[in-house]
Design an enzyme around this catalytic site. Structure first.
Site, mmCIF file in Angstrom:
data_model
loop_
_atom_site.group_PDB
_atom_site.id
_atom_site.type_symbol
_atom_site.label_atom_id
_atom_site.label_comp_id
_atom_site.label_asym_id
_atom_site.label_seq_id
_atom_site.Cartn_x
_atom_site.Cartn_y
_atom_site.Cartn_z
ATOM 1 N N SER A 187 0.850 -1.183 0.000
ATOM 2 C CA SER A 187 0.000 0.000 0.000
ATOM 3 C C SER A 187 0.890 1.238 0.000
ATOM 4 O O SER A 187 1.697 1.412 -0.924
ATOM 5 C CB SER A 187 -0.971 -0.021 1.186
ATOM 6 O OG SER A 187 -1.969 0.955 1.031
ATOM 7 N N ASP A 258 -13.876 -22.221 -9.718
ATOM 8 C CA ASP A 258 -13.257 -22.355 -8.398
ATOM 9 C C ASP A 258 -13.576 -21.190 -7.478
ATOM 10 O O ASP A 258 -12.932 -21.008 -6.437
ATOM 11 C CB ASP A 258 -11.735 -22.498 -8.543
ATOM 12 C CG ASP A 258 -11.107 -21.312 -9.277
ATOM 13 O OD1 ASP A 258 -11.856 -20.426 -9.746
ATOM 14 O OD2 ASP A 258 -9.868 -21.272 -9.379
ATOM 15 N N ASP A 395 -8.545 -6.191 -4.857
ATOM 16 C CA ASP A 395 -8.214 -5.014 -4.053
ATOM 17 C C ASP A 395 -9.237 -3.909 -4.288
ATOM 18 O O ASP A 395 -9.339 -3.392 -5.404
ATOM 19 C CB ASP A 395 -6.812 -4.520 -4.430
ATOM 20 C CG ASP A 395 -6.279 -3.456 -3.487
ATOM 21 O OD1 ASP A 395 -7.090 -2.766 -2.850
ATOM 22 O OD2 ASP A 395 -5.049 -3.304 -3.416
ATOM 23 N N HIS A 434 -6.783 -6.102 -0.395
ATOM 24 C CA HIS A 434 -5.732 -5.093 -0.301
ATOM 25 C C HIS A 434 -4.614 -5.566 0.614
ATOM 26 O O HIS A 434 -4.777 -5.619 1.835
ATOM 27 C CB HIS A 434 -6.312 -3.774 0.205
ATOM 28 C CG HIS A 434 -5.326 -2.653 0.214
ATOM 29 N ND1 HIS A 434 -4.686 -2.217 -0.929
ATOM 30 C CD2 HIS A 434 -4.862 -1.875 1.227
ATOM 31 C CE1 HIS A 434 -3.883 -1.215 -0.627
ATOM 32 N NE2 HIS A 434 -3.962 -1.001 0.676
#
Length: 505
Positions: A187, A258, A395, A434
Site C-alpha cells: 500500500s 473455483d 483489491d 488489499h
C-alpha cells in the site's frame, strides 16, 4: 547488552561465526552522534517483553508475535532534516542471530505511526529492521496543509533519511554495515518502495512493493457515482449479490470453476443483468444503482475531452466496495489528499469536484510528490537491483490495473519484458484483497522469494500462496510471474497447488 556465550565453550570458531562482532553496547548507542538526529532511546528489550505503545483491542495476533521475539536492541530517534521536520524512527537490532542484513518496513495510509508488527516480523526473521512514522502523528492528512516540508517528509524524505541513519546505527552496533538491504512494504509501503528505487536507487539492493498506493481521484470518482445522488447509493447488503453475479459470469472463463476470477480484464460482467424487473429488492439493482455499479467498473474519464484519467476497480472487488462507497463521504485517504494538499481547505466540499480542471490540478507535481510512477529504473537496475511487485485482483482500495500499467511502463522504458525480467517481476493474486485477505490464496512468503532471487540468483517464476479458514490451510495455488497465470492440469484437487502450472494466458 548481554551477549550469549554458550557456543564459545564448544568452539572459538563457532562462537565467532555464530555471533555478530558487537562494536558497541546497546545503551551506548544513545550517545551516537549522527547528522540532524537526536537519539531518544537505546535499550535492550528482553525476549518476549516488547509491548507496542498504544496497542489495545484487536491486537491479540500482534501480542503473540511480540511474545515470540528474541532479545533485541531498540533504538528510537528523531530526525530533523529541515526546520519543519519531526521524523520519528525506530531501529531494532537483534542481540543474537543477526543474519547480516537490513530489512526496512513500510507504512499504510497516511502513516503517522511506527509499523511495530512489521518490525517484529523482520527481527523474528533475523534482520535488523527500521520503521518511520514519516514525520507526523496520526493517520490523517491534516498535517500537510501549508507544510510543504512535512509533505516532502511523508512523500519520500523520511524513508531515505531513516535508511541512511539505520545503516549508520547498524554499523555502530555490530561493527559492520549490512551486507544486503531490503525494503518490504504494501500500500503506502509499496509506493514508498517504488519511490526509493526511483529517487534513491542505491539505498536498497532489492524491494518488495505490494499494491503501490499512488494517489489518484478514484475515490472521488466512485463517490460521484454512488454517493452524490441518494438514488444511486448501493447498500452494502447488495455487495454479495453483485459479487456472486460477477462470479457466475466470469469464474469459469479460465476453464475452471473455483470461485475466483483469474483475469478480471477478460470479464465482461454487466451489472445491468441485475436490473429490478419491478420495485427495488435485496436481489436486484435499481436503474440508478446499475449506472453507479457500471461507473465503479469504469476508468475515470474527462467529461470534456473523453480522455481516460485513471484506472478503476474490476469485477471481483465487490465485497470490499464499502471502503470506497459506504459514505457519506469519499474514502478518507483521498478525501484528505484533496482537502489538505490540493485545495488546502479543510471545509472543501467533494461534491464540487470537476473531473476536468480539478483532476489536472490534483495531478500537478507539487500536489502528488508522494506518487512513484517514474518508469526509468536504470540506476536501480544498474547495480542489479531487484523489484518484486504484487497486487491482489480483488483489491478495493488501490486499482490493480495501476500496478500492471506501471510494470508495463517499466518494461517499455527499459527495453522490453525480456530485458527487465531479471530485475522486476509482478505477481497478481486472484481473489486477494488489499495487501492480503480475501477469497483467494493470499498468504505467501515474499521475503524468501526475494532472498533466493538476490542471494542465489533464482528468479521467482511462481510463489505458492495459501488460503486459510479458521487458521487452517484449505487451498494452495501458485501465483505466476505476470503475464502467466495458473492453469489447472486437469486432474487432482483444485485446492492443491501441485495440480496447477504457470502458462501464458
Amino acid at each position: 547488552m548481554k551477549i550469549p556465550t554458550t557456543k564459545c565453550a564448544l568452539s572459538a570458531i563457532a562462537c565467532l561465526t555464530a555471533l555478530p562482532a558487537f562494536a558497541a553496547s546497546c545503551d551506548s548507542l544513545a550517545a551516537l552522534a549522527l547528522p540532524e538526529t537526536t537519539i531518544t532511546m537505546a535499550k535492550a528489550v528482553p525476549p518476549g517483553e516488547f509491548k507496542a505503545p498504544g496497542e489495545g483491542r484487536g491486537s491479540a495476533a500482534n501480542a503473540a508475535l511480540y511474545k515470540s521475539l528474541p532479545e533485541f536492541c531498540r533504538v528510537a530517534a528523531t530526525l530533523k532534516p529541515t526546520s519543519d521536520s519531526d521524523i520519528k524512527v525506530e531501529v531494532w537490532l537483534p542481540a543474537s542471530g543477526w543474519n547480516g542484513k537490513f530489512q526496512a518496513v513500510g507504512n499504510g495510509g497516511w502513516a503517522g505511526v511506527i509499523s511495530y508488527s512489521a518490525l517484529a516480523e523482520a527481527v523474528k526473521g533475523g534482520y535488523a529492521s527500521a520503521s518511520t512514522d514519516t514525520g507526523h502523528v496520526g493517520g490523517r492528512g491534516t498535517f500537510a496543509m501549508d507544510h510543504p516540508e512535512k509533505l516532502a517528509d511523508f512523500s519520500w524524505r523520511s524513508e531515505h533519511e531513516m535508511t541512511v541513519k539505520s545503516k549508520d546505527l547498524i554499523k555502530a552496533f555490530y561493527g559492520n554495515a549490512p551486507k544486503l538491504s531490503y525494503w518490504n512494504g504494501c500500500s503506502t509501503g509499496g509506493r514508498q518502495g517504488l519511490k526509493e528505487a526511483q529517487k534513491f536507487p542505491n539505498d536498497y539492493d532489492a524491494i518488495i512493493a505490494g499494491a503501490p498506493a499512488n494517489r489518484t481521484a478514484i475515490s472521488l470518482w466512485i463517490a460521484d457515482a454512488v454517493l452524490k445522488n441518494p438514488e444511486s447509493y448501493i447498500p452494502p447488503a447488495k455487495y454479495p449479490m453483485i459479487h456472486q453475479a460477477a462470479l457466475a459470469r466470469c469464474d469459469a472463463k479460465d476453464g475452471l470453476k473455483d470461485g475466483l476470477i483469474t483475469d478480471p480484464t477478460k470479464c465482461d460482467f454487466d451489472p445491468a443483468v441485475l436490473l429490478c424487473k419491478g420495485s427495488d429488492s435485496p436481489s436486484c439493482l435499481t436503474a440508478p444503482q446499475v449506472a453507479a455499479a457500471k461507473k465503479i467498473y469504469s476508468p475515470g474519464v474527462n467529461p470534456r475531452t473523453g480522455q481516460v484519467l485513471f484506472s478503476s476497480l474490476v469485477p471481483g472487488t465487490e465485497l470490499g466496495w464499502g471502503i470506497q462507497a459506504l459514505g457519506p463521504e469519499p474514502s478518507q485517504n483521498i478525501y484528505d489528499q484533496y482537502k489538505y494538499v490540493v485545495f488546502k481547505n479543510e471545509n472543501w466540499d467533494w461534491k464540487t469536484f470537476n473531473f476536468d480542471a480539478d483532476v489536472a490540478r490534483g495531478d500537478l507535481p507539487e500536489n502528488v510528490p508522494m506518487n512513484a510512477t517514474d518508469p526509468n529504473l536504470k540506476a536501480f537496475f544498474s547495480h542489479n537491483g531487484k523489484l518484486l511487485l504484487y497486487h491482489g485482483w480483488s483489491d478495493p482500495n488501490v486499482p490493480t490495473l495501476n500496478t500492471i500499467k506501471y510494470y508495463k511502463s517499466v518494461a517499455d522504458t527499459m527495453g522490453g519484458v525480456a530485458k527487465v525480467s531479471d530485475n522486476v517481476r509482478l505477481f497478481l493474486e486472484p481473489g486477494m484483497g488489499h495487501c492480503g485477505g480475501g477469497e483467494g490464496p493470499n498468504v505467501f512468503d515474499k521475503v524468501s522469494a526475494l532472498e533466493q532471487w538476490v542471494e542465489q540468483g533464482k528468479a521467482p517464476e511462481k510463489l505458492i500462496a495459501s488460503h486459510l479458514t479458521d487458521g487452517k490451510v484449505d487451498r494452495t495455488r501458485p501465483l505466476c510471474a505476470y503475464p502467466q497465470v495458473a492453469k489447472y492440469k486437469g486432474s487432482g484437487s483444485i485446492d492443491d497447488a501441485a495440480n496447477f502450472t504457470c502458462k501464458a494466458p
